[in-house]
Motif scaffolding. Structure first.
Motif, PDB file in Angstrom:
ATOM      1  N   PHE A   1     -22.824 -12.891   5.505  1.00  0.00           N
ATOM      2  CA  PHE A   1     -21.442 -12.780   5.442  1.00  0.00           C
ATOM      3  C   PHE A   1     -20.940 -12.315   6.854  1.00  0.00           C
ATOM      4  N   ARG A   2     -19.742 -12.913   7.334  1.00  0.00           N
ATOM      5  CA  ARG A   2     -19.094 -12.745   8.673  1.00  0.00           C
ATOM      6  C   ARG A   2     -17.512 -12.606   8.511  1.00  0.00           C
ATOM      7  N   TYR A   3     -17.145 -11.351   9.110  1.00  0.00           N
ATOM      8  CA  TYR A   3     -15.634 -11.606   8.921  1.00  0.00           C
ATOM      9  C   TYR A   3     -15.170 -11.268  10.501  1.00  0.00           C
ATOM     10  N   MET A   4     -14.071 -11.851  10.711  1.00  0.00           N
ATOM     11  CA  MET A   4     -13.565 -11.990  12.019  1.00  0.00           C
ATOM     12  C   MET A   4     -11.942 -11.653  11.953  1.00  0.00           C
ATOM     13  N   HIS A   5     -11.724 -10.864  12.633  1.00  0.00           N
ATOM     14  CA  HIS A   5     -10.173 -10.610  12.918  1.00  0.00           C
ATOM     15  C   HIS A   5      -9.619 -10.427  14.385  1.00  0.00           C
ATOM     16  N   GLN A   6      -8.626 -11.242  14.755  1.00  0.00           N
ATOM     17  CA  GLN A   6      -8.382 -11.415  15.946  1.00  0.00           C
ATOM     18  C   GLN A   6      -6.663 -11.598  15.906  1.00  0.00           C
ATOM     19  N   GLY A   7      -5.980 -10.594  16.591  1.00  0.00           N
ATOM     20  CA  GLY A   7      -4.218 -10.781  16.288  1.00  0.00           C
ATOM     21  C   GLY A   7      -3.962 -10.759  15.127  1.00  0.00           C
ATOM     22  N   GLY A   8      -3.172 -11.956  14.690  1.00  0.00           N
ATOM     23  CA  GLY A   8      -2.836 -12.072  13.378  1.00  0.00           C
ATOM     24  C   GLY A   8      -3.443 -13.161  12.411  1.00  0.00           C
ATOM     25  N   PHE A   9      -4.806 -13.338  13.013  1.00  0.00           N
ATOM     26  CA  PHE A   9      -5.709 -14.142  12.452  1.00  0.00           C
ATOM     27  C   PHE A   9      -7.032 -13.430  11.620  1.00  0.00           C
ATOM     28  N   ASP A  10      -7.362 -13.977  10.563  1.00  0.00           N
ATOM     29  CA  ASP A  10      -8.600 -13.441  10.012  1.00  0.00           C
ATOM     30  C   ASP A  10      -9.175 -14.567   9.266  1.00  0.00           C
ATOM     31  N   GLN A  11     -10.617 -14.536   9.578  1.00  0.00           N
ATOM     32  CA  GLN A  11     -11.348 -15.598   8.921  1.00  0.00           C
ATOM     33  C   GLN A  11     -12.945 -14.954   8.183  1.00  0.00           C
ATOM     34  N   ILE A  12     -13.270 -15.345   7.048  1.00  0.00           N
ATOM     35  CA  ILE A  12     -14.426 -14.991   6.650  1.00  0.00           C
ATOM     36  C   ILE A  12     -15.367 -16.039   6.085  1.00  0.00           C
ATOM     37  N   ASP A  13     -16.802 -16.016   6.391  1.00  0.00           N
ATOM     38  CA  ASP A  13     -17.695 -16.922   6.029  1.00  0.00           C
ATOM     39  C   ASP A  13     -18.520 -16.145   4.999  1.00  0.00           C
TER      40      ASP A  13
END
Length: 353
Positions: free
Chosen positions: A231-243
């Protein structure tokens, strides 16, 4: 006149608006970009080239290129890495170029676990071509005095580049069968505005990890097949993404499949996932060379316009070259050590990272 003023204000707001960092689908093929802790993780002097063409259906306007070199310094329990990133986004040639240096240090906690902190320093340059903009006062010429300088002329005067330093840190916890990493980029939150205003680049937090769910070994060659869940989870500012996905490792051919989604934590339905893409990855390995290709099948509302994304990776371990043969001996462990307490040459080349 009010409409004209509103359009101009919206345009000015765009000059110091922040955006997300570029990303790669083959993030285990871009270890230097994923985490400074992974500098030197293969145990071999390693050179990598990566190219991503995102959404070719709307033209060649979203491209990311990465070149990196990393090595393990066995006498110092340390890894050292160098990276150059070039990203181009949009028809106005909004570009980002980063030159980074990375350092990692290996700490053996016990016979099973090791922890690897990492640091990164970068010099960055953002650029934009204002000659490709169409400003409101040029489109609505009737409302603008001929004696006033046009907005385009004001912004063509030395505001095309923005240079700054940036810093990141990471930690990586690893065993033979499980791993977990955290990376924090843009710790200093540098100002990236082209208009001498304040527009801080928001910190990016990346958490990634996985575990081995199955493997089979050959007594003479070491492990030759395995399946990992990741898994990978990214958060930057108001943006989130998960793989979320899995890799199937073989002797010479690897295969991976991922689901990329965008969590919507502000929705009334807790942690609702908006599906973005399904990613298929294929990697071929021969004599220290790894060639990877991935394709993102867009499954969001952009699918009829974006036509997915292409990504190519090349990684070469330089230990086959005489000058580099003595460099690197102790990689991030992926499989059990040999009877002599060290990793054999064949097993060392089976590292995930």
């Amino acid at each position: 006149m009010k409409k004209l003023t509103f359009v101009i204000l919206m345009l000015f707001a765009g000059y110091h608006a922040w955006c997300q960092d570029p990303h790669f689908s083959q993030y285990y093929a871009t270890t230097s970009y994923l985490s400074p802790s992974l500098a030197g993780s293969s145990g071999e002097p390693r050179m990598s080239l990566n190219y991503r063409n995102q959404w070719p259906g709307i033209g060649t306007v979203y491209e990311t290129m990465l070149a990196s070199y990393d090595m393990y310094l066995d006498d110092y329990n340390s890894g050292l890495g160098f990276m150059v990133l070039k990203d181009r986004a949009g028809s106005t040639d909004l570009a980002q170029t980063n030159f980074s240096v990375q350092y990692s240090y290996r700490l053996q906690m016990n016979s099973k676990w090791q922890v690897i902190p990492g640091l990164q320093a970068a010099y960055c340059q953002n650029s934009i071509d204002f000659s490709k903009f169409e400003f409101a006062d040029a489109l609505l010429n009737d409302y603008v005095s001929n004696t006033s300088a046009r907005t385009s002329e004001l912004y063509m005067n030395g505001l095309q580049n923005k240079n700054y330093f940036d810093f990141g840190a990471s930690a990586f916890l690893y065993s033979n069968d499980m791993w977990l990493g955290v990376t924090v980029d843009h710790i200093s939150q540098p100002n990236q505005s082209f208009a001498n205003q304040e527009s801080k680049l928001p910190m990016k937090i990346v958490t990634f990890g996985g575990m081995n769910v199955w493997k089979t070994a050959d007594r003479n060659r070491g492990p030759v097949r395995s399946i990992d869940a990741n898994f990978r989870y990214m958060h930057q500012g108001g943006f989130d993404q998960i793989d979320l996905g899995a890799y199937i490792y073989n002797t010479s051919l690897d295969f991976g499949v991922w689901l990329r989604a965008v969590p919507n934590f502000s929705d009334e339905i807790s942690a609702r996932l908006n599906r973005d893409a399904i990613v298929f990855i294929l990697k071929y390995k021969i004599d220290g060379l790894q060639i990877g290709y991935s394709y993102d099948i867009t499954i969001s509302n952009l699918s009829s316009h974006a036509y997915g994304s292409h990504e190519v990776s090349l990684t070469y371990e330089l230990s086959n070259i005489g000058l580099f043969k003595k460099l690197g001996k102790n990689p991030v462990a992926c499989f059990p050590k040999g009877s002599d307490g060290r990793y054999s040459t064949r097993v060392r080349k089976r590292t995930r990272f």
